[in-house]
Motif scaffolding. Structure first.
Motif, short mmCIF file in Angstrom:
data_model
loop_
_atom_site.label_atom_id
_atom_site.label_comp_id
_atom_site.label_asym_id
_atom_site.label_seq_id
_atom_site.Cartn_x
_atom_site.Cartn_y
_atom_site.Cartn_z
N ASP A 8 0.76 -1.19 -0.06
CA ASP A 8 0.00 0.11 -0.08
C ASP A 8 0.81 1.31 -0.01
OD1 ASP A 8 -3.14 -1.02 0.77
OD2 ASP A 8 -1.69 -2.26 1.74
N ARG A 9 2.12 1.23 0.58
CA ARG A 9 2.79 2.50 0.93
C ARG A 9 3.54 2.98 -0.40
NH1 ARG A 9 3.44 0.20 6.25
NH2 ARG A 9 5.07 -0.91 5.59
N LEU A 44 -6.79 0.93 -1.86
CA LEU A 44 -6.02 0.79 -3.13
C LEU A 44 -6.07 -0.10 -4.07
CD1 LEU A 44 -2.52 2.17 -1.27
CD2 LEU A 44 -4.54 3.69 -2.32
N ALA A 45 -7.07 -1.07 -3.75
CA ALA A 45 -7.34 -2.03 -4.73
C ALA A 45 -7.41 -1.52 -6.33
CB ALA A 45 -8.35 -2.85 -4.24
N GLY A 74 -8.53 -11.26 -2.27
CA GLY A 74 -8.36 -9.92 -1.45
C GLY A 74 -9.65 -9.16 -1.79
N LEU A 75 -10.17 -9.51 -3.09
CA LEU A 75 -11.30 -8.54 -3.53
C LEU A 75 -12.47 -9.31 -3.04
CD1 LEU A 75 -10.84 -8.32 -7.34
CD2 LEU A 75 -10.44 -6.35 -5.51
N ALA A 76 -12.64 -10.40 -2.46
CA ALA A 76 -13.66 -11.27 -1.96
C ALA A 76 -13.99 -10.53 -0.35
CB ALA A 76 -13.49 -12.61 -1.72
N GLN A 77 -12.92 -9.75 0.01
CA GLN A 77 -13.22 -9.37 1.25
C GLN A 77 -13.35 -7.72 1.35
OE1 GLN A 77 -9.55 -10.49 3.74
NE2 GLN A 77 -9.05 -11.90 2.02
N LEU A 82 -17.23 1.99 -3.43
CA LEU A 82 -16.65 2.77 -4.23
C LEU A 82 -15.31 2.22 -4.69
CD1 LEU A 82 -16.92 6.42 -2.59
CD2 LEU A 82 -18.12 5.36 -4.48
N ALA A 83 -14.60 1.76 -3.99
CA ALA A 83 -13.41 0.76 -4.55
C ALA A 83 -13.57 -0.20 -5.25
CB ALA A 83 -12.72 0.44 -3.34
#
Length: 659
Positions: A8-9, A44-45, A74-77, A82-83
């Motif tokens: 993410d950073r 940040l997906a 990750g998308l499942a969570q 909006l993201a």
């Protein structure tokens, strides 16, 4: 709450075009899969997915299965709607990704659609639908996801968004009965959900326009009238009012053409151009997703359709043509509407809407000797075109509007006055039509049609649906016609609005007799409340309470319209408020009061039975029933209304986990 990690950073400090995912992963100190999964579940997906798409776009580009699996996990969570919308646009914008991983992503979206967060669930559902439309998902599983077993229990935020998805599915699969049946059934249920009612009315109306353009529809004009009513119900809603007004105005044009009303057609044309300008401005100010653009652009076909109808109506009403060819072209355009002017999205037959206007053109040209002479003169220049027009003039009337048993009255009614038939029912409309000529019938049809539209646009869709069902139930009553019907409809509208306000205590200033109380309130509280409601509305001055000498008794409430009187019996119920029990206990008394006036009446019941798990929906709180006293040959029609009392607040129905 997802805690930002190393990936993410890095993404937050990234500048310019996104690099390939492999380049990003190389900078991670630890194992990449956990970091990718963590990032895909966070805000940040979309940036992460952009790096994945960039890698696939490179020459010979491919992504390691471990990385794609981590992204999907990750998308499942994901818990941000909006993201998730941005992610969906990013991934579905890549043909390479959809081709390789679309089916796996579809399964993720289907699973996510069951999340308890309603906005996120609706976004997952939208993504699943878009993939299925694109051919990268299981259609039947998508339809099952869009058609819950109990639509009335849906969260309002989810329910509000569901009609739009159902409508998009009908655009694509509406012709497949195995699919469309479930979608339409859910739309019908959502018509009763306050948060979804307007959207469901709009999508139902749009599907009915498609049905009218289907060659298998027996009576396309009647279907258009019903569609116009649904669109009128939806016009007041902010989320779909503009589209509903546009499509509704298009139907107004078709109906004005059918009854030969040039003034109305010109007014509609002006109104349509204004709506299209407003729509174009809205498109410039906002973003229309690509997957919804076909529906948005379909609305502009109305402008061309209305232009064609305006010119064709002018051609059919002129006694002679100074220049024949423009008029001939206008008639040909209207008689054979091509696919470009079928103003509905989805798969419909290009010949569908033409069936609605052809009878008008054919009947207008038959017997017009002056025009036929002009056609024969014009044939010297273009025999093929005139041959097509001669076919219109000379062919027998094979309109599907003809009555199968050649009943002239029925055929005339359905052709000239579909709105009157829809409002009055065929028997009453037939009696009316026999008393007037065609011109008068067309004028009355225009008035009836405008009344349908005006009333529909003033009513909440849930209230409108309940009123429609009650009116349909009353049509077999012989007295429900003419001025009696107008008077009873006024009472009916006031009663349904009263039921709706008392169903929602917040609207009705906390009427205390509807709250739990000991001892339970008497029915006189409901009687006084309803009579006061009527006195404050358009029926003021017609209300009397405790009227003596009616059927050897005392009527609770009487509404008088000259010699026509309607009586309302008010009761309370403490034990069993089922339909069957209320009718068994109170129907005979309520019906007896109508023995010397119109055979129409009302029974209003204060339901004080226990409601430990919730209360019925408003649509279940009013219905039409009839009874016939022993030895009588006359049916009495009673509208039964149930006012729900003894109600706790909704929070009282909740239980702590484990209890």
């Amino acid at each position: 709450m997802v805690t930002p990690g190393e990936l993410d950073r890095f993404l937050m400090t990234m500048e310019g075009a996104p690099p390939a995912l492999a380049t990003v992963v190389e900078r991670l100190a630890g194992p990449p899969a956990p970091e990718i999964e963590r990032c895909a579940a966070g805000p940040l997906a979309p940036l992460l997915c952009a790096t994945l798409i960039q890698q696939l776009a490179e020459p010979g580009g491919s992504a390691p299965d471990e990385g794609v699996t981590a992204v999907l996990r990750g998308l499942a969570q994901q818990q941000s709607a909006l993201a998730l919308l941005d992610v969906t646009d990013e991934l579905l914008g890549s043909g390479a990704f959809v081709e390789s991983y679309g089916t796996r992503l579809h399964r993720v979206f289907l699973t996510g659609a069951s999340t308890p967060r309603p906005l996120v669930a609706a976004t997952f559902a939208e993504g699943a639908l878009r993939l299925a439309i694109a051919g990268s998902g299981d259609i039947m599983r998508t339809v099952v996801m869009l058609t819950p077993e109990e639509a009335d229990g849906l969260d309002p935020d989810y329910a509000e968004r569901l009609p739009r998805l159902l409508g998009a599915a009908l655009d694509v699969w509406g012709a497949e009965r195995a699919v469309s049946g479930a979608l339409l059934r859910t739309l019908a249920e959502l018509r009763l959900h306050p948060a979804a009612a307007a959207g469901a009315a709009f999508e139902t109306g749009l599907h009915q326009i498609r049905s009218a353009a289907d060659p298998g529809t027996d009576d396309p004009v009647a279907v258009l009238v019903t569609a116009r009513k649904n669109l009128a119900h939806a016009e007041a809603a902010e989320e779909c009012g503009g589209d509903a007004a546009l499509y509704g105005t298009g139907i107004d044009a078709v109906m004005a053409f059918r009854r030969g009303d040039q003034l109305a057609l010109r007014d509609v044309h002006r109104g349509l151009l204004r709506l299209l300008d407003e729509r174009a401005n809205g498109f410039r100010r906002g973003h229309v997703p690509a997957w919804r653009r076909s529906r948005a652009e379909a609305g502009f076909a109305w402008a061309r359709l209305v232009t064609i109808l305006t010119r064709a109506l002018d051609a059919t009403t002129r006694p002679a043509w100074l220049d024949a060819w423009p008029m001939i072209d206008a008639l040909l355009d209207a008689y054979a509407l091509d696919r470009a002017v079928v103003p509905v999205p989805g798969a419909v037959d290009q010949d569908g809407l033409a069936r609605v206007v052809r009878p008008v053109i054919a009947s207008a040209l038959r017997g017009r000797e002056t025009l036929l002479v002009q056609l024969r003169v014009a044939a010297v220049d273009d025999a093929d075109r005139v041959g097509r027009l001669r076919e219109i003039v000379e062919r027998p009337d094979t309109s599907t509007e003809a009555s199968p048993d050649d009943d002239a009255d029925c055929s005339r009614l359905v052709s000239l006055a579909p709105s009157i038939v829809a409002e009055l029912g065929l028997p009453a409309a037939t009696r009316l039509a026999r008393q007037v000529d065609d011109d008068a019938l067309r004028m009355m049809e225009g008035m009836a049609y405008n009344t349908v539209v005006r009333h529909g646009s003033l009513r909440d869709p849930v209230i409108a649906g309940l009123l429609d069902s009650l009116v349909t139930g009353l049509q077999p009553c012989a007295d429900y016609t003419g001025s009696v019907r107008q008077s009873f409809d006024a009472l009916l509208a006031e009663t349904v609005t009263f039921l709706a306000t008392r169903h929602d205590l917040q609207r009705s200033a906390a009427v205390d007799y509807l709250s739990p109380a000991r001892p339970p309130p008497r029915e006189a509280r409901l009687q006084d409340d309803f009579a006061d409601w009527l006195r404050r509305g358009p029926l003021a001055g017609r209300i009397a309470v405790e009227v003596p000498n009616v059927a050897t008794g005392r009527a609770d409430i009487m509404i008088g319209f000259g010699v026509t009187r309607f009586f309302i019996e008010v009761k309370r119920e403490l034990r069993n408020s089922s339909r069957a029990e209320l009718e068994r206990a109170y129907l005979a008394q309520a019906a007896d009061y109508s023995g010397t006036s119109a055979t129409l009446g009302m029974l209003l019941v204060l339901d004080l039975t226990p409601h430990p798990a919730g209360v019925p929906h408003l649509s279940e709180c009013a219905w039409v029933t009839s009874c016939r006293p022993p030895g009588s040959t006359v049916d009495r029609y009673i509208v039964v209304g149930r006012v729900i009392g003894n109600r706790s607040t909704p929070s009282a129905y909740s239980r702590a986990a484990g209890h």
